[in-house]
Scaffold this motif. Sequence first.
Motif, PDB file in Angstrom:
ATOM      1  N   ILE A 159       0.842  -1.206   0.000  1.00  0.00           N
ATOM      2  CA  ILE A 159       0.000   0.000   0.000  1.00  0.00           C
ATOM      3  C   ILE A 159       0.875   1.253   0.000  1.00  0.00           C
ATOM      4  CG2 ILE A 159      -1.604   1.378   1.405  1.00  0.00           C
ATOM      5  CD1 ILE A 159      -2.863  -1.308   2.296  1.00  0.00           C
ATOM      6  N   ILE A 160       1.830   1.322   0.907  1.00  0.00           N
ATOM      7  CA  ILE A 160       2.624   2.548   1.033  1.00  0.00           C
ATOM      8  C   ILE A 160       3.571   2.722  -0.152  1.00  0.00           C
ATOM      9  CG2 ILE A 160       4.516   1.683   2.489  1.00  0.00           C
ATOM     10  CD1 ILE A 160       2.699   4.908   3.285  1.00  0.00           C
ATOM     11  N   TYR A 161       4.225   1.640  -0.563  1.00  0.00           N
ATOM     12  CA  TYR A 161       5.131   1.748  -1.708  1.00  0.00           C
ATOM     13  C   TYR A 161       4.371   1.962  -3.004  1.00  0.00           C
ATOM     14  CZ  TYR A 161       9.094   0.526   1.205  1.00  0.00           C
ATOM     15  OH  TYR A 161      10.066   0.539   2.174  1.00  0.00           O
ATOM     16  N   GLY A 162       3.206   1.356  -3.114  1.00  0.00           N
ATOM     17  CA  GLY A 162       2.371   1.577  -4.292  1.00  0.00           C
ATOM     18  C   GLY A 162       1.935   3.026  -4.403  1.00  0.00           C
ATOM     19  N   MET A 163       1.596   3.627  -3.274  1.00  0.00           N
ATOM     20  CA  MET A 163       1.193   5.025  -3.301  1.00  0.00           C
ATOM     21  C   MET A 163       2.353   5.938  -3.673  1.00  0.00           C
ATOM     22  SD  MET A 163      -0.405   7.542  -0.545  1.00  0.00           S
ATOM     23  CE  MET A 163       1.219   8.055  -0.136  1.00  0.00           C
ATOM     24  N   VAL A 164       3.541   5.641  -3.173  1.00  0.00           N
ATOM     25  CA  VAL A 164       4.722   6.433  -3.531  1.00  0.00           C
ATOM     26  C   VAL A 164       4.975   6.309  -5.033  1.00  0.00           C
ATOM     27  CG1 VAL A 164       7.236   6.637  -3.249  1.00  0.00           C
ATOM     28  CG2 VAL A 164       5.774   6.358  -1.250  1.00  0.00           C
ATOM     29  N   PHE A 165       4.864   5.115  -5.558  1.00  0.00           N
ATOM     30  CA  PHE A 165       5.040   4.911  -6.994  1.00  0.00           C
ATOM     31  C   PHE A 165       4.031   5.740  -7.790  1.00  0.00           C
ATOM     32  CE2 PHE A 165       4.025   2.608 -10.925  1.00  0.00           C
ATOM     33  CZ  PHE A 165       5.274   2.622 -11.535  1.00  0.00           C
ATOM     34  N   LEU A 166       2.770   5.744  -7.352  1.00  0.00           N
ATOM     35  CA  LEU A 166       1.748   6.546  -8.040  1.00  0.00           C
ATOM     36  C   LEU A 166       2.064   8.043  -7.965  1.00  0.00           C
ATOM     37  CD1 LEU A 166      -1.516   4.650  -7.044  1.00  0.00           C
ATOM     38  CD2 LEU A 166      -0.363   4.651  -9.275  1.00  0.00           C
ATOM     39  N   LEU A 167       2.563   8.494  -6.824  1.00  0.00           N
ATOM     40  CA  LEU A 167       2.967   9.899  -6.702  1.00  0.00           C
ATOM     41  C   LEU A 167       4.112  10.218  -7.656  1.00  0.00           C
ATOM     42  CD1 LEU A 167       2.799  10.488  -2.850  1.00  0.00           C
ATOM     43  CD2 LEU A 167       1.437  11.663  -4.589  1.00  0.00           C
ATOM     44  N   TRP A 168       5.068   9.315  -7.778  1.00  0.00           N
ATOM     45  CA  TRP A 168       6.167   9.521  -8.722  1.00  0.00           C
ATOM     46  C   TRP A 168       5.640   9.621 -10.153  1.00  0.00           C
ATOM     47  CZ3 TRP A 168       9.929   5.227  -6.627  1.00  0.00           C
ATOM     48  CH2 TRP A 168      10.595   5.713  -5.515  1.00  0.00           C
ATOM     49  N   MET A 169       4.707   8.728 -10.496  1.00  0.00           N
ATOM     50  CA  MET A 169       4.142   8.751 -11.852  1.00  0.00           C
ATOM     51  C   MET A 169       3.376  10.058 -12.100  1.00  0.00           C
ATOM     52  SD  MET A 169       5.208   6.117 -13.390  1.00  0.00           S
ATOM     53  CE  MET A 169       6.712   6.342 -12.466  1.00  0.00           C
ATOM     54  N   LEU A 170       2.666  10.525 -11.077  1.00  0.00           N
ATOM     55  CA  LEU A 170       1.968  11.807 -11.191  1.00  0.00           C
ATOM     56  C   LEU A 170       2.976  12.935 -11.414  1.00  0.00           C
ATOM     57  CD1 LEU A 170      -0.587  13.563 -10.987  1.00  0.00           C
ATOM     58  CD2 LEU A 170      -0.255  13.583  -8.491  1.00  0.00           C
ATOM     59  N   TRP A 171       4.096  12.922 -10.685  1.00  0.00           N
ATOM     60  CA  TRP A 171       5.127  13.943 -10.835  1.00  0.00           C
ATOM     61  C   TRP A 171       5.685  13.927 -12.257  1.00  0.00           C
ATOM     62  CZ3 TRP A 171       6.459  18.375  -9.268  1.00  0.00           C
ATOM     63  CH2 TRP A 171       7.745  18.881  -9.397  1.00  0.00           C
ATOM     64  N   ILE A 172       5.967  12.750 -12.773  1.00  0.00           N
ATOM     65  CA  ILE A 172       6.492  12.628 -14.136  1.00  0.00           C
ATOM     66  C   ILE A 172       5.468  13.155 -15.139  1.00  0.00           C
ATOM     67  CG2 ILE A 172       7.204  10.981 -15.937  1.00  0.00           C
ATOM     68  CD1 ILE A 172       9.281  11.417 -13.705  1.00  0.00           C
ATOM     69  N   LYS A 173       4.212  12.818 -14.921  1.00  0.00           N
ATOM     70  CA  LYS A 173       3.152  13.294 -15.819  1.00  0.00           C
ATOM     71  C   LYS A 173       3.047  14.820 -15.768  1.00  0.00           C
ATOM     72  CE  LYS A 173      -1.615  12.419 -17.088  1.00  0.00           C
ATOM     73  NZ  LYS A 173      -2.820  11.648 -16.825  1.00  0.00           N
ATOM     74  N   MET A 174       3.153  15.393 -14.561  1.00  0.00           N
ATOM     75  CA  MET A 174       3.096  16.841 -14.423  1.00  0.00           C
ATOM     76  C   MET A 174       4.282  17.505 -15.125  1.00  0.00           C
ATOM     77  SD  MET A 174       1.845  17.118 -10.444  1.00  0.00           S
ATOM     78  CE  MET A 174       2.277  18.837 -10.277  1.00  0.00           C
ATOM     79  N   ILE A 175       5.446  16.904 -15.019  1.00  0.00           N
ATOM     80  CA  ILE A 175       6.646  17.439 -15.660  1.00  0.00           C
ATOM     81  C   ILE A 175       6.473  17.387 -17.178  1.00  0.00           C
ATOM     82  CG2 ILE A 175       9.091  16.999 -16.131  1.00  0.00           C
ATOM     83  CD1 ILE A 175       9.305  15.986 -13.256  1.00  0.00           C
TER      84      ILE A 175
END
Length: 180
Positions: A159-175
């Motif tokens: 759960i926690i690592y999956g959420m961090v991964f999703l946040l990273w993907m969101l950051w990449i998408k925003m960039i």
Amino acid sequence: MRELITKYKPVIKFIVLFLGAYLLLSVAYGGYLKVSSHYGYTPDFITDLVANQSSWLINAAGYKAQVIPHDAKPQMKLIVDGNYLANIIEGCNAMSIIVLFIAFVIAFAQKLKKTVLFILGGSLLIYIVNIVRIAILAIALYKYPEHQSILHSVVFPGIIYGMVFLLWMLWIKMIKKSAT
């Protein structure tokens, strides 16, 4: 050699920024842990805070929870309805995960304001989800103690690592979006 460095400059920049930020933040966090151990927090202040906030959430869910300092170790005992379920240790406070998250975001840093806001928002989200995760894990351990191994070592880290991964993907998408 110069040609290779030029060709792989973005990769080299990412690696240097990521490792530099990760090492700097890890050393700072390690220093915090060392200093806090000298001021009598058992365990450190953040772990104590996470334990107490998790206990509050378990109580809000209708269970009688409490956390008490361990007698001999820098951790908190988590007790639900009179049953000693688990220890909340420094590794449960999500700070190491937040350090990893921040290092990744810094490695792909954009405008200062945007980067800082994403780091603050993402770190707060990780912290809150971690408290919810601990509370749900405690209730699940209380109700289904026979599944402790899979709950603690697979489901809840996922759960926690999956959420961090999703946040990273969101950051990449925003960039990516701001670059176009």
